[in-house]
Design a protein around this motif. Sequence first.
Motif, mmCIF file in Angstrom:
data_model
loop_
_atom_site.group_PDB
_atom_site.id
_atom_site.type_symbol
_atom_site.label_atom_id
_atom_site.label_comp_id
_atom_site.label_asym_id
_atom_site.label_seq_id
_atom_site.Cartn_x
_atom_site.Cartn_y
_atom_site.Cartn_z
ATOM 1 N N UNK B 78 -8.436 9.917 5.218
ATOM 2 C CA UNK B 78 -8.387 9.123 6.445
ATOM 3 C C UNK B 78 -9.787 8.772 6.924
ATOM 4 N N UNK B 109 -0.784 -3.502 6.457
ATOM 5 C CA UNK B 109 0.301 -3.380 7.431
ATOM 6 C C UNK B 109 -0.061 -2.451 8.585
ATOM 7 N N UNK B 110 -1.071 -1.610 8.414
ATOM 8 C CA UNK B 110 -1.610 -0.845 9.553
ATOM 9 C C UNK B 110 -3.120 -1.081 9.591
ATOM 10 N N UNK B 112 -5.523 -1.856 11.817
ATOM 11 C CA UNK B 112 -6.557 -1.273 12.676
ATOM 12 C C UNK B 112 -6.889 0.148 12.250
ATOM 13 N N UNK B 113 -5.854 0.895 11.827
ATOM 14 C CA UNK B 113 -6.134 2.258 11.376
ATOM 15 C C UNK B 113 -6.983 2.247 10.110
ATOM 16 N N UNK B 116 -10.815 1.675 10.409
ATOM 17 C CA UNK B 116 -11.703 2.753 10.837
ATOM 18 C C UNK B 116 -12.455 3.338 9.644
ATOM 19 N N UNK B 141 6.165 -7.503 8.460
ATOM 20 C CA UNK B 141 5.995 -7.192 9.884
ATOM 21 C C UNK B 141 5.658 -8.448 10.683
ATOM 22 N N UNK B 268 -12.565 3.535 16.695
ATOM 23 C CA UNK B 268 -11.204 3.093 16.977
ATOM 24 C C UNK B 268 -11.228 1.801 17.802
ATOM 25 N N UNK B 287 13.645 -6.773 11.385
ATOM 26 C CA UNK B 287 14.224 -5.441 11.596
ATOM 27 C C UNK B 287 15.148 -5.207 10.409
ATOM 28 N N UNK B 497 2.083 11.209 8.224
ATOM 29 C CA UNK B 497 2.473 9.815 8.283
ATOM 30 C C UNK B 497 3.819 9.654 7.571
ATOM 31 N N UNK B 498 4.764 8.953 8.203
ATOM 32 C CA UNK B 498 6.031 8.664 7.537
ATOM 33 C C UNK B 498 5.983 7.188 7.154
#
Lengths: 82, 653
Positions: B78, B109-110, B112-113, B116, B141, B268, B287, B497-498
């Motif tokens: 991470x 898909x994530x 911003x995370x 970092x 998404x 962040x 969805x 994380x899932x």
Amino acid sequence: MTLLDVSESLPVKVVCVGCGLGMSRNLASLGIHAGDIVSVVRRAPFSGPILVRVESTGANIAVGREMAGRITVETERHRDAS
Amino acid sequence: MKLKDIGTLLELPDSNGSDIPTLAFVGQPNCGKSTLFNALAGFKANTGNFTGTSVEFTESLAVVGNRRVRLFDLPGTYSLNPSDEAEAVTRRWLDERRADAIILVLDASVLSRSLELALEMAETDMPFAIALNMMDDAARKGISIDVELLSARLGVPVVPTVATRGTGVVQVVSSALAVASRPVQAIRPVYDRDVDMAIESVEALLPAGLEPSERRFFAVRVLEGDADVEARVGSLNREALQAALCIRHELAVEHGWPEDGVFASHRHAIAVNLSEAVSKVVRKPVRSKRDRFDSVAMHPVFGPLAAFAALAGFFAMSFFVGGALSGLVAAPFEHLGEALAGRFPGVVGAVFKGLVDGLGGGLAIVLPYLLPLLFLMALLEDVGYLPRAAFLMDGLLHRIGLHGKSAVPLIMGYGCNVPAIVGARALESRRDRLLTVLISPFIACSARTVVILALVGAFFGLKWVIAFYLLNILVAAGVGRLISSFVPGTPFGLLMDIPPYRIPPFRSVAAKVWFRTRSFLLSAWPALIVASVLMALLEFAGIDGMINSFLQPFTVTLLGLPAAVGVTLVFGIFRKELTLLMLFQALGTTDVSSVMSPVQIMTFVVFVLFYIPCVATVITQVREIGWKWTGISVLLSASVATVLAFLVSLAGR
């Protein structure tokens, strides 16, 4: 109020991850920071962890109960009133 | 980060001493590094839809376009500030072994995370190109990302990729090769004025002998509280470190931040801003059915029930289909073996018979039992079910003193115990790792599944097979409870994380199944054949009788088994499948029930299920937890097996 007291799928804002130095870093690396909007998706059986969704990224994070109990949050409504 | 160790200032040679450029994949857990790596190098690194699939690095040569490159797949991290063993592997690798360039893999898909980590990489002087992976997930998404803008803001090339389909993988390698030959410094993040000033002051304090480009990186690391860098700076100049720590303390106090949170929170904020600047939501997220599937799969009541039903169904399938297939495959070999033994009397015939039995036994194991199990495991790993199992089981596992994350390696243990033991490295605390490694050998791996299905399934039926698995789980849990009461400490809380469900392309599941089947064919099958020939020779020379009578007090007197099984148990230490094959050979028939009573069969299977883990497992345990704990583990397995088998044998007396 902590993450443990939040009812499911209600968006709340993380106020503080005040549970020791190492932990806030670990939570931050998974994408949970003070100021983030999160919601509880579901709870695991046998007093297991809770599943937290970070609204900005849509990431789902399993957070152990003890840790969740040390993440203080506030509801959006509550914030408007104060 | 130049690879000079700042403690000794040794000049390291090029990592490989050749002209082949070296590239390494770095990224957060489960962002698709190994899938990208495999897309270029063929299936070499294990993949799976959960964090911590790679706990070691994998190396391969590949030809991309018309250039040869050396590729390294590193465990996910991470941040560059490691928090577990697997992350530390990556950090050490980056510190010590110079790659010509890094391919930084980001999960679009994530975003911003992921950014970092990109900001942390930008602090180093390591040249890197970005693979913006999982563009398909981002599209699902409803997110669209301006790749060129992102590249301009970070100052490094960014290539959109979909690793599962191989999209963009060649381009990202060319970009990385380009930055390797003409290194560009990424644009460093700009923090608050106070933070930037603190960095400058610490930079000025650092001991001489560092290159200008690495001084800044070390300054940031000291301010972040990186224990490794602190120790190295401290060993060079104690006062400088003290002064730097003072600056760090002041910076935190002035702003009311926690000392180790200053950079994390700044990064962040920068990452969120950057991510908002380069991406926009173009439509509502779909969805999907996948989300709805979770409301069953992760339901507190239906989730475990559904998992149990699925597993029972799976065993039923391999029991009915596998049993029939196994008979079909085994029969011709058996006839051939007998015919050959009849044709060539004496030692030649014995060798032939052993050879044919080994060949046929291997096939009769692989086709019907191993293949379906490997396929199921591959599917479970790639779809993303394992982290969900960890979520569901965490509560129960805590009661036996284990950590929910252990569920992931333990479930993988049903395939083979060796990856389970290595996979325990993804757990953060030493205690949780140790417990997982100690419990892993109790999980009925595919080799033992073969024994259970072929003996219990064939002679007692499916109900008993399922009963065996339940017994297995209960015993593993009991042992877990027992060991954890001797190892002080409580398990860490779960934090994992899932990932979203992902439908793996058939090609990648097939590649994985083939990869593991091949390893069976190359290592276990020859062992089966050699052991089978050895057994035939022992029989021919009459040595098996000596071994059997030596073990007689244990096998016959204590457990009430026929003396002939003694030698099979010795072989079983090498590979558990061998016990089955050797049993057939020792008894001279595949119809075990004609020679052994039902209670004897049960006793035998219970003993085989739990006694000494196979050699490969023991070797892996030694590597992970050392001789002392491995010894305890082996003793524990042997005693549990003896006690349980003895109890079962009582039913027949």
